[in-house]
Design an enzyme around this catalytic site. Structure first.
Site, mmCIF file in Angstrom:
data_model
loop_
_atom_site.group_PDB
_atom_site.id
_atom_site.type_symbol
_atom_site.label_atom_id
_atom_site.label_comp_id
_atom_site.label_asym_id
_atom_site.label_seq_id
_atom_site.Cartn_x
_atom_site.Cartn_y
_atom_site.Cartn_z
ATOM 1 N N GLU A 41 0.516 -1.072 -0.199
ATOM 2 C CA GLU A 41 -0.102 0.033 0.074
ATOM 3 C C GLU A 41 0.817 1.330 -0.039
ATOM 4 O O GLU A 41 1.930 1.400 0.600
ATOM 5 C CB GLU A 41 -0.625 0.183 1.205
ATOM 6 N N LYS A 116 -9.301 2.348 -2.444
ATOM 7 C CA LYS A 116 -9.515 1.675 -1.086
ATOM 8 C C LYS A 116 -10.762 2.005 -0.726
ATOM 9 O O LYS A 116 -11.182 3.097 -0.813
ATOM 10 C CB LYS A 116 -8.345 2.224 -0.197
ATOM 11 N N CYS A 152 -5.243 -3.253 2.257
ATOM 12 C CA CYS A 152 -5.301 -3.207 3.900
ATOM 13 C C CYS A 152 -6.477 -3.541 4.453
ATOM 14 O O CYS A 152 -7.049 -4.685 4.381
ATOM 15 C CB CYS A 152 -4.339 -2.045 4.418
ATOM 16 N N SER A 189 0.529 -2.641 7.059
ATOM 17 C CA SER A 189 0.155 -2.895 8.330
ATOM 18 C C SER A 189 0.884 -2.811 9.435
ATOM 19 O O SER A 189 2.065 -3.759 9.381
ATOM 20 C CB SER A 189 -0.567 -4.207 8.156
ATOM 21 N N LYS A 195 0.638 -10.073 16.295
ATOM 22 C CA LYS A 195 -0.405 -9.526 15.132
ATOM 23 C C LYS A 195 -0.278 -10.620 13.989
ATOM 24 O O LYS A 195 -1.382 -10.826 13.229
ATOM 25 C CB LYS A 195 -0.090 -8.163 14.611
ATOM 26 N N LEU A 304 24.258 6.019 30.695
ATOM 27 C CA LEU A 304 24.257 4.473 31.157
ATOM 28 C C LEU A 304 24.127 4.509 32.696
ATOM 29 O O LEU A 304 24.855 5.362 33.445
ATOM 30 C CB LEU A 304 25.524 3.933 30.888
ATOM 31 N N SER A 305 23.076 4.078 33.287
ATOM 32 C CA SER A 305 22.939 4.340 34.737
ATOM 33 C C SER A 305 23.278 2.912 35.401
ATOM 34 O O SER A 305 23.451 3.030 36.714
ATOM 35 C CB SER A 305 21.379 4.386 34.991
ATOM 36 N N ASP A 309 16.990 -0.683 32.329
ATOM 37 C CA ASP A 309 16.218 0.037 30.859
ATOM 38 C C ASP A 309 17.466 0.705 30.091
ATOM 39 O O ASP A 309 17.433 0.450 28.900
ATOM 40 C CB ASP A 309 15.487 1.417 31.555
ATOM 41 N N THR A 410 15.543 6.433 27.617
ATOM 42 C CA THR A 410 15.476 5.054 27.914
ATOM 43 C C THR A 410 14.526 4.752 28.856
ATOM 44 O O THR A 410 14.182 3.628 29.480
ATOM 45 C CB THR A 410 16.843 4.870 28.817
#
Length: 573
Positions: A41, A116, A152, A189, A195, A304-305, A309, A410
């Protein structure tokens, strides 16, 4: 009849580049003696073009590019290309000025154009803003085969499968009444977790119901917050998957339609992901890679901790761009533990990317001195904690500006939901990599990543999560355990459950109300957040349209414990 699927990764608005990708696929298809090439599409401009469609010059340029493409294609190959066509009747009959269309290109010309018919307006979709729905069933004849064309959403309205109709017509039923031999669906999509299995189940039902083979073509690649996973596939009349393209990468898939059997033959079937974590990982890696490169960057920076995360974001970035294109910055404060600094160093060593260390203790003292008089006779609190985060955010933005690196934020979905994040601090960035990934899923991804050896340091996975903005601080001082919080958020945000429904699932009502209020009050923060990669049905992105200034929470309190007329289970996914 030989048919080739061109599962391409377009760049939105890059008409010449997208045209070249279609042309290259067409030349390869012609070499394989294909009769028909299928593209996704809006393959000519990329999906979703959004308000580029409001620019007359953009639409006009697309028309020129389409004609030029038709002239350059191999003469004996028919090609279906996603494009936009103007609605010539808009000024007279009313309606939108454009159609979302598929053009049949053959022998140097634009032979037919199909529109469509079903235009979605839910979640991230807003197609009624731009397009007029087509009114006619779409089909054409090629080498004695009658081929029905859908775009679609045209597939997503089977009342038998969904239990209801969302639109008044079913384009597949219309095509069946015209006795087409084969149905093709050209899609863009967006990916959400799980999905693909839903798509295949839905189209299996459709193939069996109408006794028609179906070819589903999907775009691949990352465009802003959306990921398109590809995984184009075909089903025979028995609803069996006869071919499948690879996931999360461009691909050319060869198919064969047997005219005598009126069915598709079996071909190459690429294996699907082995787990949810693998699927999500591939989506996030593709999302980071395409966002960075399509926006003109080559390198990224992140803070960077030593926490989980930033660790998973660093791992994703390294996989997407290569270790040489990732810079991690450690910014320890007097409250940072030695173990967190070591964890960050160990992560960088495991992944092989470069780090810099910028201690912020002196900067914190400078802020303390500046605010000494104004903040006199007040205790250490949220303002001071947030200053630390904003110092770090400033340092990271300075590095981004100086060297032209894209800053990755993050924060995870759990934090974004309840506002456990700092504006102009840890929320700084050009892309929020895991903004749609709940904290519990972050842990799951890290364990999956470590299945063949340590990538994320073990201590990162076992220590209690903490922002380390004051001595002895832990996330659970302010939040419920993440297993509890994430389940409540899933029920509230994704499943639209009421307070009563969540409480009935076993949660304390006061806790549920607290979480609901936190989500509502954090809306102003989310509105200022960088775009995040969407991996769930309900992300805090373009499909989330909540007001900031609202009194609904006060009103909702008066409706609790009263019956409701619409069940959340009736909502369409």
């Amino acid at each position: 009849m030989k048919i080739t699927i061109a599962q391409i990764n377009p760049i939105i608005g890059d008409l010449s580049g997208n045209t070249q990708k279609i042309l290259e696929a067409a030349n390869k298809a012609a070499e394989d003696k294909a009769n028909l090439l299928l593209t996704p599409e809006l393959s000519l401009c990329g999906y979703p073009p959004r308000d580029l469609l409001l620019k007359p010059g953009f639409v006009a340029a697309m028309g020129i590019a389409l004609v030029q493409l038709a002239q350059n294609l191999p003469a004996n190959l028919a090609v279906l290309v996603g494009t936009v066509e103007e609605n010539a009747q808009a000024d007279v009959a009313g309606g939108k000025s454009l159609y979302n269309s598929i053009a049949l290109l053959h022998q140097g010309e634009v032979k037919q154009v199909f529109h469509k018919r079903l235009l979605p307006t839910y979640d991230v979709f807003d197609e009624h803003r731009y397009f007029e729905p087509g009114l006619k069933a779409n089909y054409f004849n090629l080498d004695g085969v009658k081929i029905g064309v859908t775009i679609c959403e045209d597939l997503w309205n089977d009342e038998e499968f969904f239990g209801k109709r969302s639109y008044s017509i079913n384009p597949i039923a219309d095509l069946s009444s015209f006795n087409v031999d084969l149905v093709v669906n050209l899609s863009a999509s967006p990916y959400t977790q799980g999905k693909q299995s839903f798509r295949e189940a839905m189209l299996k039902h459709t193939a069996l119901r109408f006794d028609k083979p179906i070819i589903y073509v999907n775009q691949v690649g990352g465009n802003d917050d959306l990921i398109f996973d590809g995984r184009s596939f075909a089903l025979n009349r028995q609803g069996e998957v006869t071919a499948r393209a690879c996931g999360f990468d461009a691909d050319l898939l060869q198919l064969a339609f047997d005219k005598q059997q009126q069915d598709l033959n079996f071909g190459s079937i690429s294996p699907d992901c082995e787990s949810e974590d693998e699927e999500i990982w591939q989506a996030l890696v593709l999302g980071v890679k395409d966002y960075v490169l399509k926006c003109g960057f080559s390198k990224v920076v992140l803070g960077l901790s030593g926490g989980i995360d930033s660790s998973i974001v660093a791992a994703i970035a390294t996989a997407a761009l290569g270790k040489e294109n990732v810079l991690g910055v450690l910014m320890p404060s007097p409250y940072s533990s030695e173990s967190s600094i070591k964890d960050a160093d160990d992560l960088a060593r495991n992944l092989g990317f470069k780090t810099e260390k910028l201690p912020i203790g002196n900067l914190m003292e400078s802020y303390d001195g500046t605010f000494a008089e104004l903040f006199a006779d007040t205790g250490f609190g949220l303002a001071e904690e947030n200053i630390q985060s904003r110092i770090r955010g400033n340092l990271l933005m300075a590095i981004s500006n100086k060297f032209g690196y894209l800053l990755l934020s993050t924060g995870n979905k759990s934090e974004m939901a309840v506002g456990y994040c700092t504006l102009y601090g840890d929320m700084n960035g050009g892309l929020a990599v895991i903004a749609d990934v709940p904290k519990t899923r972050v842990y799951s991804l890290c364990h999956w990543l470590n299945k063949n050896g340590e990538v994320i340091p073990d201590n990162v996975l076992t220590k209690a999560p903490s922002a380390e903005l004051k001595p002895g601080q832990f996330d659970q001082d302010s939040l419920p355990d993440y297993e509890i919080l994430d389940d409540i958020l899933q029920r509230l945000v994704n499943d639209y459950q009421s307070v009563e429904e969540i409480v009935a699932a076993g949660y304390d009502k006061s806790l549920v109300n607290k979480v609901i209020k936190m989500v509502a009050r954090a809306e102003f923060k989310r509105r200022q957040a960088p775009p995040g990669i969407k991996i769930t049905d309900r992300a805090f992105g373009t499909g989330w349209r909540m007001p900031i200034a609202s009194n609904w929470l006060k009103v909702e309190d008066t409706y609790q414990n009263k019956p409701v007329s619409v069940s959340s289970t009736t909502r369409r996914k």
